[in-house]
Design a protein around this motif. Structure first.
Motif: not given
Length: 216
Positions: A75-101
């Protein structure tokens, strides 16, 4: 601390990602944590003075602690935290995320309402590496509707129109926010499309008419 999931390791764990000032007891994120199985809050820290890199790091730690797939409900600024995390995380950890609201992402660039949001700008504009739905309100004081739609385009997200629901927070008086739960279930494939009409009718009684729009 490891978050233990349900016995079926393919059942996603839901991690709520609050925004500025955290989410209080009447917020739909707090209510989901009480009512939905395997739903936990990410402790981002420094809720009243957010730091982008610290939030990104803490989000990554929380995802890493989950056994199995993860659904993020931000929610709210948490959405941008998710977007920035996805931009910086390039390893297999991203593959754990099945979806985002991504609910009610605010403007963090030149038009930011609160100066504490500016540290999360400029908005990352790359495609998110997992399925996502951006949910926007037509009278959100933190972003105009057209700008929210553009964020969905940047991120490659589906787009959901929440009607006139303010900032889609506790002040919006949404209760457990059934419309949001429907969207969450769309990400986890646990609700049939035929259920949409009933969900919309119930939400209409609580606030303005709500409808779902996919695409841009």
């Amino acid at each position: 601390m490891t978050i233990h999931t349900l016995s079926d390791d393919q059942t996603p764990t839901i991690l709520t990602v609050p925004g500025l000032m955290n989410s209080g007891p009447g917020h739909w994120q707090s209510l989901w944590e009480q009512s939905l199985p395997d739903c936990h809050r990410v402790e981002l820290g420094s809720w009243d003075a957010p730091h982008r890199n610290a939030w990104i790091t803490n989000l990554g730690h929380a995802i890493a602690q989950v056994n199995g797939p993860v659904i993020l409900a931000a929610h709210s600024l948490g959405c941008h935290a998710v977007a920035w995390w996805a931009a910086f995380e390039t390893g297999q950890l991203r593959d754990k995320v099945a979806g985002t609201l991504l609910v009610a992402p605010p403007e963090v660039d030149s038009g930011a309402v609160d100066r504490r949001l500016v540290g999360f700008g400029p908005t990352p504009k790359g495609l998110l590496p997992f399925p996502s739905i951006v949910v926007a309100s037509r009278n959100d004081p933190y972003i105009d509707f057209a700008s929210a739609r553009r964020l969905a385009q940047f991120w490659g997200s589906q787009f959901a129109d929440a009607g006139e629901s303010g900032h889609i927070n506790a002040a919006s008086d949404l209760g457990e926010w059934n419309f949001g739960q429907f969207l969450l279930h769309r990400l986890t494939d646990r609700t049939a499309p035929s259920d949409l009409a009933a969900v919309r009718n119930e939400e209409a009684r609580r606030s303005a008419e709500m409808s779902i729009r996919y695409g841009f």
